[in-house]
Design a protein around this motif. Structure first.
Motif, PDB file in Angstrom:
ATOM      1  N   GLN A  88       0.784  -1.001   0.070  1.00  0.00           N
ATOM      2  CA  GLN A  88       0.108   0.208  -0.085  1.00  0.00           C
ATOM      3  C   GLN A  88       0.799   1.373   0.133  1.00  0.00           C
ATOM      4  N   ILE A  89       1.909   1.342   0.525  1.00  0.00           N
ATOM      5  CA  ILE A  89       2.761   2.432   0.683  1.00  0.00           C
ATOM      6  C   ILE A  89       3.481   2.402  -0.402  1.00  0.00           C
ATOM      7  N   GLY A  90       3.972   1.405  -1.219  1.00  0.00           N
ATOM      8  CA  GLY A  90       4.411   1.538  -2.231  1.00  0.00           C
ATOM      9  C   GLY A  90       3.489   1.935  -3.583  1.00  0.00           C
ATOM     10  N   ASP A  91       2.135   1.437  -3.457  1.00  0.00           N
ATOM     11  CA  ASP A  91       1.414   1.971  -4.413  1.00  0.00           C
ATOM     12  C   ASP A  91       1.224   3.565  -4.241  1.00  0.00           C
ATOM     13  N   TYR A  92       0.905   3.791  -3.148  1.00  0.00           N
ATOM     14  CA  TYR A  92       0.594   5.310  -2.704  1.00  0.00           C
ATOM     15  C   TYR A  92       1.974   6.348  -3.289  1.00  0.00           C
ATOM     16  N   ASN A  93       3.072   5.619  -3.131  1.00  0.00           N
ATOM     17  CA  ASN A  93       4.285   6.389  -3.578  1.00  0.00           C
ATOM     18  C   ASN A  93       4.335   6.377  -4.930  1.00  0.00           C
ATOM     19  N   ARG A  94       3.696   5.430  -5.649  1.00  0.00           N
ATOM     20  CA  ARG A  94       3.806   5.343  -7.024  1.00  0.00           C
ATOM     21  C   ARG A  94       2.703   6.455  -7.795  1.00  0.00           C
ATOM     22  N   GLN A  95       1.666   6.584  -6.710  1.00  0.00           N
ATOM     23  CA  GLN A  95       0.471   7.342  -7.419  1.00  0.00           C
ATOM     24  C   GLN A  95       1.192   9.132  -7.130  1.00  0.00           C
ATOM     25  N   VAL A  96       1.718   9.064  -6.049  1.00  0.00           N
ATOM     26  CA  VAL A  96       2.196  10.508  -5.870  1.00  0.00           C
ATOM     27  C   VAL A  96       3.041  10.852  -6.859  1.00  0.00           C
ATOM     28  N   ASP A  97       4.038   9.847  -7.379  1.00  0.00           N
ATOM     29  CA  ASP A  97       5.184  10.338  -8.449  1.00  0.00           C
ATOM     30  C   ASP A  97       4.368  10.663  -9.638  1.00  0.00           C
ATOM     31  N   ALA A  98       3.501   9.633 -10.044  1.00  0.00           N
ATOM     32  CA  ALA A  98       2.881  10.021 -11.244  1.00  0.00           C
ATOM     33  C   ALA A  98       2.009  11.298 -11.098  1.00  0.00           C
ATOM     34  N   HIS A  99       1.387  11.572 -10.079  1.00  0.00           N
ATOM     35  CA  HIS A  99       0.657  12.897 -10.131  1.00  0.00           C
ATOM     36  C   HIS A  99       1.656  13.933 -10.079  1.00  0.00           C
ATOM     37  N   ALA A 266       7.647  16.963   4.536  1.00  0.00           N
ATOM     38  CA  ALA A 266       8.269  16.229   3.411  1.00  0.00           C
ATOM     39  C   ALA A 266       6.912  15.204   3.213  1.00  0.00           C
ATOM     40  N   TYR A 267       6.238  14.888   4.349  1.00  0.00           N
ATOM     41  CA  TYR A 267       4.884  14.131   4.105  1.00  0.00           C
ATOM     42  C   TYR A 267       3.888  14.568   2.665  1.00  0.00           C
TER      43      TYR A 267
END
Length: 288
Positions: A88-99, A266-267
């Motif tokens: 879930q954390i990795g998926d969230y980080n990937r979504q943030v990077d994509a955004h 940072a968050y």
């Protein structure tokens, strides 16, 4: 049922079913033993309130279970889970990077005025609670950002010291310079050291260089003001003062002030465009 195509989810489901079956079997067996069996065997010499312990060896089934669990735990932590698994954390980080990539692509050609307007919006939502809607610090509650990144900010630091940035060299003490010398140092830093390369007091730059070298500033900030060689976190790199890099560091690390701790942002995952916008907005503020 597409989630069953994920090997980790499928493995977890099978393991849960196996554990449930084993739990029911073991619990039923132990309950039956407690109901039907009688206490037999040799007791140890140690007693507590009349209760003694049997000299029984560790059950083979328990020992095997513990060993299997330890081996499985190591496999799961170091081999099974991290490789090609869902997080879930990795998926969230990937979504943030994509955004952030989409955001920066959309707003990459903003004008200076547009960046300032964006920065003002971010500031009013995220920063004004402590710094005030005018960024003046609300009577000392927080840093007066109308002076930051300018000569006035350096003069204030020289006269009052600096705290809370978390550098290894510790807090900067009050230097005890005269107002004229503090102004000259500020002019020198803004004109020659900072990447801003601009000062409102060009006539004081030469004097400021001498004061900077003789007042002990080089002892922490280095001979060129960019920090001590080989000690990147000993004291601030003054070449970054007034630039987006310094704003980014404060946002990521936070700052301890006179009344409390500014948290790390940072968050919030501010992207580079947003940080540039915040920097441009602060730069646009009048210090009067």
């Amino acid at each position: 049922m597409g989630w069953l195509s994920d090997s980790i989810n499928l493995f977890g489901l099978i393991a849960a079913i196996v554990i449930l079956i084993l739990t029911i079997y073991v619990a039923g067996t132990l309950v039956k033993k407690m109901r039907d069996s009688k206490a037999e065997g040799e007791l140890t010499d140690h007693q507590w309130d009349g209760i003694a312990e049997f000299k029984n060896n560790l059950p083979v089934g328990w020992a095997v279970s513990f060993l299997v669990l330890i081996i499985w735990g190591f496999w799961y932590l170091f081999l099974g889970y991290p490789l090609q698994s869902y997080s879930q954390i990795g998926d969230y980080n990937r979504q943030v990077d994509a955004h952030n990539k989409k955001f920066e692509e959309k707003w990459k050609n903003l004008s200076k005025d547009d960046l300032i307007n964006m920065g003002q919006g971010i500031f009013l939502v995220q920063c004004s609670e402590c710094h005030g809607i005018n960024a003046e610090g609300m009577n000392g509650k927080a840093q007066n950002l109308t002076k930051w990144g300018k000569e006035e900010g350096i003069i204030y630091t020289v006269e009052h010291g600096s705290t809370g940035l978390g550098y290894d060299g510790g807090e900067m003490p009050v230097l005890g310079l005269s107002q004229e010398d503090a102004k000259a140092v500020a002019a020198y830093i803004m004109a020659d050291i900072s990447d801003v390369k601009n000062t409102k007091y060009p006539d004081d730059v030469a004097k400021g260089k001498k004061v900077f070298e003789t007042a002990g500033c080089t002892g922490c900030h280095g001979p060129d003001g960019k920090g001590m060689p080989g000690m990147a976190n000993f004291a601030p790199d003054l070449s970054k003062y007034g630039t987006v890099d310094f704003v980014k560091r404060v946002l990521e690390h936070g700052k301890k002030g006179h009344i409390g701790q500014m948290p790390s942002f940072a968050y919030r995952n501010f992207n580079d465009t947003q940080i540039q916008a915040i920097t441009d907005y602060i730069e646009s503020l009048s210090s009067n």
